[in-house]
Every structure is written in structure tokens, then in C-alpha cells.
Design a protein around this motif. Structure first.
Motif, PDB file in Angstrom:
ATOM      1  N   ILE A  80      16.412  57.133  76.661  1.00 47.88           N
ATOM      2  CA  ILE A  80      16.858  57.292  75.277  1.00 47.88           C
ATOM      3  C   ILE A  80      17.626  58.595  75.120  1.00 47.88           C
ATOM      4  N   ASP A  81      17.150  59.650  75.754  1.00 52.52           N
ATOM      5  CA  ASP A  81      17.865  60.919  75.677  1.00 52.52           C
ATOM      6  C   ASP A  81      19.276  60.779  76.249  1.00 52.52           C
ATOM      7  N   TRP A  82      19.406  60.086  77.377  1.00 57.43           N
ATOM      8  CA  TRP A  82      20.732  59.840  77.971  1.00 57.43           C
ATOM      9  C   TRP A  82      21.611  59.045  76.997  1.00 57.43           C
ATOM     10  N   ALA A  83      21.045  57.976  76.410  1.00 55.06           N
ATOM     11  CA  ALA A  83      21.829  57.133  75.509  1.00 55.06           C
ATOM     12  C   ALA A  83      22.318  57.920  74.290  1.00 55.06           C
ATOM     13  N   VAL A  84      21.440  58.736  73.724  1.00 56.25           N
ATOM     14  CA  VAL A  84      21.798  59.507  72.537  1.00 56.25           C
ATOM     15  C   VAL A  84      22.750  60.651  72.884  1.00 56.25           C
ATOM     16  N   GLU A  85      22.397  61.436  73.884  1.00 53.09           N
ATOM     17  CA  GLU A  85      23.163  62.662  74.164  1.00 53.09           C
ATOM     18  C   GLU A  85      24.412  62.437  75.016  1.00 53.09           C
ATOM     19  N   GLU A  86      24.349  61.493  75.947  1.00 57.12           N
ATOM     20  CA  GLU A  86      25.499  61.281  76.841  1.00 57.12           C
ATOM     21  C   GLU A  86      26.427  60.164  76.368  1.00 57.12           C
ATOM     22  N   ARG A  87      25.862  59.118  75.790  1.00 60.45           N
ATOM     23  CA  ARG A  87      26.664  57.965  75.395  1.00 60.45           C
ATOM     24  C   ARG A  87      26.934  57.927  73.899  1.00 60.45           C
ATOM     25  N   GLY A  88      26.315  58.820  73.140  1.00 63.98           N
ATOM     26  CA  GLY A  88      26.576  58.878  71.705  1.00 63.98           C
ATOM     27  C   GLY A  88      25.980  57.732  70.903  1.00 63.98           C
ATOM     28  N   ILE A  89      24.897  57.161  71.403  1.00 59.25           N
ATOM     29  CA  ILE A  89      24.252  56.064  70.684  1.00 59.25           C
ATOM     30  C   ILE A  89      23.511  56.631  69.474  1.00 59.25           C
ATOM     31  N   HIS A  90      23.698  55.997  68.330  1.00 58.97           N
ATOM     32  CA  HIS A  90      23.096  56.460  67.081  1.00 58.97           C
ATOM     33  C   HIS A  90      21.741  55.789  66.798  1.00 58.97           C
ATOM     34  N   ARG A  91      21.607  54.520  67.171  1.00 54.58           N
ATOM     35  CA  ARG A  91      20.389  53.758  66.857  1.00 54.58           C
ATOM     36  C   ARG A  91      19.877  53.093  68.128  1.00 54.58           C
ATOM     37  N   ILE A  92      18.630  53.399  68.475  1.00 54.79           N
ATOM     38  CA  ILE A  92      17.952  52.770  69.612  1.00 54.79           C
ATOM     39  C   ILE A  92      16.930  51.801  69.045  1.00 54.79           C
ATOM     40  N   GLU A  93      16.982  50.554  69.498  1.00 57.40           N
ATOM     41  CA  GLU A  93      16.052  49.526  69.028  1.00 57.40           C
ATOM     42  C   GLU A  93      15.063  49.149  70.122  1.00 57.40           C
ATOM     43  N   TRP A  94      13.873  48.772  69.692  1.00 56.81           N
ATOM     44  CA  TRP A  94      12.769  48.398  70.585  1.00 56.81           C
ATOM     45  C   TRP A  94      12.073  47.202  69.937  1.00 56.81           C
ATOM     46  N   GLN A  95      11.998  46.080  70.641  1.00 56.71           N
ATOM     47  CA  GLN A  95      11.290  44.912  70.121  1.00 56.71           C
ATOM     48  C   GLN A  95      10.030  44.681  70.942  1.00 56.71           C
ATOM     49  N   ALA A  96       8.964  44.277  70.266  1.00 54.95           N
ATOM     50  CA  ALA A  96       7.703  43.992  70.944  1.00 54.95           C
ATOM     51  C   ALA A  96       6.974  42.888  70.208  1.00 54.95           C
ATOM     52  N   SER A  97       6.338  42.025  70.963  1.00 47.66           N
ATOM     53  CA  SER A  97       5.483  41.012  70.368  1.00 47.66           C
ATOM     54  C   SER A  97       4.415  41.722  69.539  1.00 47.66           C
ATOM     55  N   THR A  98       4.071  41.165  68.392  1.00 46.87           N
ATOM     56  CA  THR A  98       3.034  41.777  67.557  1.00 46.87           C
ATOM     57  C   THR A  98       1.702  41.857  68.300  1.00 46.87           C
ATOM     58  N   ALA A  99       1.542  41.034  69.327  1.00 43.99           N
ATOM     59  CA  ALA A  99       0.303  41.059  70.121  1.00 43.99           C
ATOM     60  C   ALA A  99       0.330  42.102  71.232  1.00 43.99           C
ATOM     61  N   ASN A 100       1.489  42.687  71.499  1.00 41.71           N
ATOM     62  CA  ASN A 100       1.629  43.636  72.605  1.00 41.71           C
ATOM     63  C   ASN A 100       1.346  45.056  72.109  1.00 41.71           C
ATOM     64  N   GLU A 101       0.070  45.366  71.987  1.00 39.20           N
ATOM     65  CA  GLU A 101      -0.350  46.654  71.438  1.00 39.20           C
ATOM     66  C   GLU A 101       0.140  47.835  72.269  1.00 39.20           C
ATOM     67  N   SER A 102       0.212  47.682  73.578  1.00 43.92           N
ATOM     68  CA  SER A 102       0.669  48.781  74.439  1.00 43.92           C
ATOM     69  C   SER A 102       2.121  49.131  74.151  1.00 43.92           C
ATOM     70  N   SER A 103       2.959  48.125  74.009  1.00 39.85           N
ATOM     71  CA  SER A 103       4.374  48.363  73.738  1.00 39.85           C
ATOM     72  C   SER A 103       4.574  48.995  72.358  1.00 39.85           C
ATOM     73  N   ILE A 104       3.815  48.524  71.393  1.00 38.29           N
ATOM     74  CA  ILE A 104       3.895  49.097  70.047  1.00 38.29           C
ATOM     75  C   ILE A 104       3.434  50.553  70.060  1.00 38.29           C
ATOM     76  N   ALA A 105       2.416  50.863  70.848  1.00 33.66           N
ATOM     77  CA  ALA A 105       1.945  52.249  70.960  1.00 33.66           C
ATOM     78  C   ALA A 105       3.024  53.145  71.560  1.00 33.66           C
ATOM     79  N   VAL A 106       3.785  52.627  72.517  1.00 31.82           N
ATOM     80  CA  VAL A 106       4.886  53.413  73.097  1.00 31.82           C
ATOM     81  C   VAL A 106       5.927  53.699  72.021  1.00 31.82           C
ATOM     82  N   ALA A 107       6.293  52.683  71.240  1.00 32.73           N
ATOM     83  CA  ALA A 107       7.279  52.892  70.171  1.00 32.73           C
ATOM     84  C   ALA A 107       6.828  54.002  69.229  1.00 32.73           C
ATOM     85  N   ARG A 108       5.544  53.997  68.897  1.00 27.14           N
ATOM     86  CA  ARG A 108       5.015  55.060  68.017  1.00 27.14           C
ATOM     87  C   ARG A 108       5.108  56.426  68.688  1.00 27.14           C
ATOM     88  N   ARG A 109       4.714  56.491  69.984  1.00 26.31           N
ATOM     89  CA  ARG A 109       4.772  57.781  70.702  1.00 26.31           C
ATOM     90  C   ARG A 109       6.201  58.312  70.787  1.00 26.31           C
TER      91      ARG A 109
END
Length: 189
Positions: free
Chosen positions: A118-147
Motif C-alpha cells: 500500500i505504501d508503494w501504491a500510494v507513494e510511488e504510483r500516486g494511488i489515492h484510494r486503496i480498496e480491500w474486499q473480504a467475506s463477512t465471515a472472514n474475520e481475519s481479513s477484516i481484522a487486517v483491514a482494521r489494523r
């Protein structure tokens, strides 16, 4: 080939290329059931030919600057991957994702890999919005998004078919100014 260190434990993030298909398929085979709980990768990567085709599709995305795939290694062994699934530099939007086999779980590898990419995408490629999709049942992936300091944008009801089952998908995102502010706050802490 280059590698990005993910910390003092020797974990690394490095590009995955078509010539690594044999190792990639062996990794998917080791985690086939675990990985396939929330994403259809095991259905797509079934053998050496399909593994090579999958990696080739990401090599083509990298050449077109529309996506990337990175291997996550622990102790030199491929245990997961982090992808820039889609990237539109002109619009400043990218979607990222990941997976791990069981040997990589519980070590913070995805969070560390996500921060690097994400740091590369934002700082090197100029990406403004990073999206992350996760199944509502995938608690581990949702926890990463929060972190990662992402905000939950909403739930896409029954929008993803995997394993013959429809999943509700949570959409999370972080904007470049939020990403930078989070890095500055972490540096001060």
C-alpha cells in the motif's frame, strides 16, 4: 530478484513470476482447503499449467501497470501472496487482496506485506484510494483491514460466488491522506 524485508524474523515480500509456477502450485496445494474457504484461487490454480497461466496474467498486469502479485516468504518458503488485483493509475484507485497457507498464519505477515504494498501504491504510483474486499465471515481479513486503518464502506450482499456459495462482501478502503496520517501517527508513537 529483489526482496523486501518484512521484519527481523526473515520474512520477505518478493515478486512472483511465471517461472516460479511449480513452487506456486505446491504452495496452493499445501493450503488448498484453507485458502479456498473465502477465495476461489484453488479452483483456478489446479495444476502446473493453470498456475503458470495465473502468474502470467499478473506478469501481464505488471507490464501494463494494472496489477501485481508478490509472494510472502517465511524462512525462505512461499507461504502466501499479496496481490494488487486491479490498479487504475489514471483514476487513482487500486484493489488489493491476499491469502496464506496455514504455515503462514498468526505471524502478522499479511499486515506487514499490505503496509509495504500500500505504501508503494500510494507513494510511488500516486494511488489515492486503496480498496480491500473480504467475506463477512472472514474475520481475519477484516481484522487486517482494521489494523491498516481502513474504513468500512459497506456490505455488498451476496456479491461473490465461491465454492458454490454466495458470500456477502465487506468493502473497506483507505485514502492516501488517511494512509499518510496513519504512518505519521505510528512514527510518533
Amino acid at each position: 530478484m529483489y526482496a523486501i524485508s518484512l521484519g527481523d524474523d526473515g520474512a520477505e515480500l518478493c515478486p512472483l513470476e511465471p517461472w516460479q509456477a511449480e513452487e506456486f502450485v505446491a504452495h496452493v496445494d499445501r493450503g488448498r482447503e484453507f485458502i479456498g474457504r473465502y477465495i476461489p484461487l484453488p479452483d483456478v490454480v489446479a495444476d502446473l499449467e493453470s498456475g503458470r497461466a495465473y502468474l502470467r496474467s499478473y506478469a501481464e498486469k505488471a507490464a501494463a501497470d494494472t496489477g501485481r502479485i508478490y509472494g510472502i516468504r517465511a524462512d525462505g518458503k512461499l507461504v502466501g501472496a499479496f496481490i494488487v488485483r486491479k490498479m487504475d493509475v489514471a483514476q487513482g484507485v487500486a484493489e488489493v487482496g491476499c491469502w496464506l497457507e496455514p504455515a503462514g498464519v498468526g505471524k502478522g505477515l499479511v499486515t506487514r506485506a499490505a503496509r509495504a504494498v500500500i505504501d508503494w501504491a500510494v507513494e510511488e504510483r500516486g494511488i489515492h484510494r486503496i480498496e480491500w474486499q473480504a467475506s463477512t465471515a472472514n474475520e481475519s481479513s477484516i481484522a487486517v483491514a482494521r489494523r491498516l486503518g481502513m474504513s468500512k464502506d459497506g456490505v455488498l450482499r451476496e456479491s461473490f460466488l465461491s465454492g458454490g456459495e454466495r458470500h456477502d462482501m465487506e468493502m473497506w478502503s483507505v485514502l492516501a491522506p488517511e494512509w499518510r496520517a496513519g504512518k505519521q501517527a505510528a512514527a510518533r508513537a
